[in-house]
Design an enzyme around this catalytic site. Structure first.
Site, PDB file in Angstrom:
ATOM      1  CG  HIS A  78      -1.911   1.064   1.268  1.00 37.77           C
ATOM      2  ND1 HIS A  78      -3.223   1.125   0.456  1.00 37.77           N
ATOM      3  CD2 HIS A  78      -2.031   2.327   1.716  1.00 37.77           C
ATOM      4  CE1 HIS A  78      -3.751   2.067   0.512  1.00 37.77           C
ATOM      5  NE2 HIS A  78      -3.255   2.954   1.160  1.00 37.77           N
ATOM      6  CG  ASP A  81      -5.605  -0.914   2.418  1.00 42.72           C
ATOM      7  OD1 ASP A  81      -4.962  -1.645   1.732  1.00 42.72           O
ATOM      8  OD2 ASP A  81      -6.416   0.095   1.970  1.00 42.72           O
TER       9      ASP A  81
HETATM   10  C1  GAR Z   1       1.185   1.170  -6.441  1.00 46.78           C
HETATM   11  O1  GAR Z   1       1.932   2.044  -6.058  1.00 46.78           O
HETATM   12  C2  GAR Z   1       0.852   0.124  -5.112  1.00 46.78           C
HETATM   13  O2  GAR Z   1       1.428   0.583  -3.939  1.00 46.78           O
HETATM   14  C3  GAR Z   1      -0.703   0.540  -5.184  1.00 46.78           C
HETATM   15  O3  GAR Z   1      -0.866   0.553  -6.867  1.00 46.78           O
HETATM   16  C4  GAR Z   1       0.305   0.972  -7.316  1.00 46.78           C
HETATM   17  C5  GAR Z   1       0.422  -0.045  -8.587  1.00 46.78           C
HETATM   18  O4  GAR Z   1       1.250   0.477  -9.357  1.00 46.78           O
HETATM   19  N1  GAR Z   1      -1.498  -0.222  -4.416  1.00 46.78           N
HETATM   20  C6  GAR Z   1      -2.673   0.435  -3.847  1.00 46.78           C
HETATM   21  O5  GAR Z   1      -2.768   1.485  -3.868  1.00 46.78           O
HETATM   22  C7  GAR Z   1      -3.418  -0.627  -2.928  1.00 46.78           C
HETATM   23  N2  GAR Z   1      -4.409   0.005  -2.323  1.00 46.78           N
HETATM   24  P1  GAR Z   1       1.712  -0.762 -10.398  1.00 46.78           P
HETATM   25  O6  GAR Z   1       0.603  -1.251 -11.129  1.00 46.78           O
HETATM   26  O7  GAR Z   1       2.780   0.285 -11.418  1.00 46.78           O
HETATM   27  O8  GAR Z   1       2.480  -1.581  -9.753  1.00 46.78           O
END
Ligand code: GAR
Length: 188
Positions: free
Chosen positions: A101, A142
């Site tokens: 997260h 979360d």
């Molecule tokens: C990441 O920053 C992750 O921490 C976030 O989504 C992004 C995905 O990026 N996750 C959340 O916000 C979960 N609640 P990516 O597809 O480039 O890995």
């Protein structure tokens, strides 16, 4: 050899980074990616890495459970995954499902708190620090037990894109390390 199932809904930068890391650690490691969004960037990234990436659009939960039963992963990794995990998987794969997260939970977590939504709130509230949280997944968004957190300082001039870049660099560095620890029981 370890088996890892990665779930993604978006761009897939974490999924790609983790996959590269796991292949470097042991070329026999088996990685499979499941995605619930047809146009997600993760498909191209996985194609380039020659790692199977499967679209599960309809009946996601049923198909996910089947995949888990067949594949029997050592770890299920949520890497930018937006859907809730079915309760029965949480029971069967207790302490084997983790999520990353992009904030210091319990701050800025919960339903709808995803990616830029999180950073925008951090920016609006003029937070002096933010970071990443890696945690086990339970039945509440979360809220599972925290495995690892890393902070970074923010200054007065931060923008959405600077916060994004800072948090992303933490994710790229620390998520693979935490995964290694969980899979092998030792530091990388
Ligand atoms: C990441 O920053 C992750 O921490 C976030 O989504 C992004 C995905 O990026 N996750 C959340 O916000 C979960 N609640 P990516 O597809 O480039 O890995």
């Amino acid at each position: 050899m370890r088996k890892v199932l990665i779930l993604a809904s978006g761009n897939g930068s974490n999924a790609a980074n983790i996959s590269k890391f796991l292949k470097k650690t042991d070329s026999k490691n088996e990685i499979k990616v499941l995605c619930n969004v047809k146009k997600a960037g993760v498909f191209n990234k996985m194609k380039n890495l020659k790692i199977p990436c499967i679209l599960l659009e309809n009946n996601f939960n049923i198909l996910l459970i089947k995949e888990c039963q067949n594949f029997q992963p050592d770890l299920i990794i949520l890497a930018g995954f937006l859907k809730k995990i079915p309760a029965e998987l949480i029971v069967v794969f207790k302490k084997k499902i983790i999520n990353i997260h992009p904030s210091l939970l319990p701050k800025y977590g919960g339903k709808g708190m995803y990616g830029d939504n999180v950073h925008n709130q951090v920016l609006m509230n003029k937070e002096k620090e933010t970071g990443i949280t890696i945690h086990y997944v339970n039945e509440k968004y979360d809220k599972g037990e925290i495995i690892f957190q890393k902070k970074i300082n923010l200054n007065k001039n931060e923008t959405l894109s600077t916060i994004n870049a800072k948090v992303k660099s933490l994710e790229m560095k620390y998520f693979p390390i935490a995964i290694h620890q969980l899979l092998y029981g030792s530091e990388y």
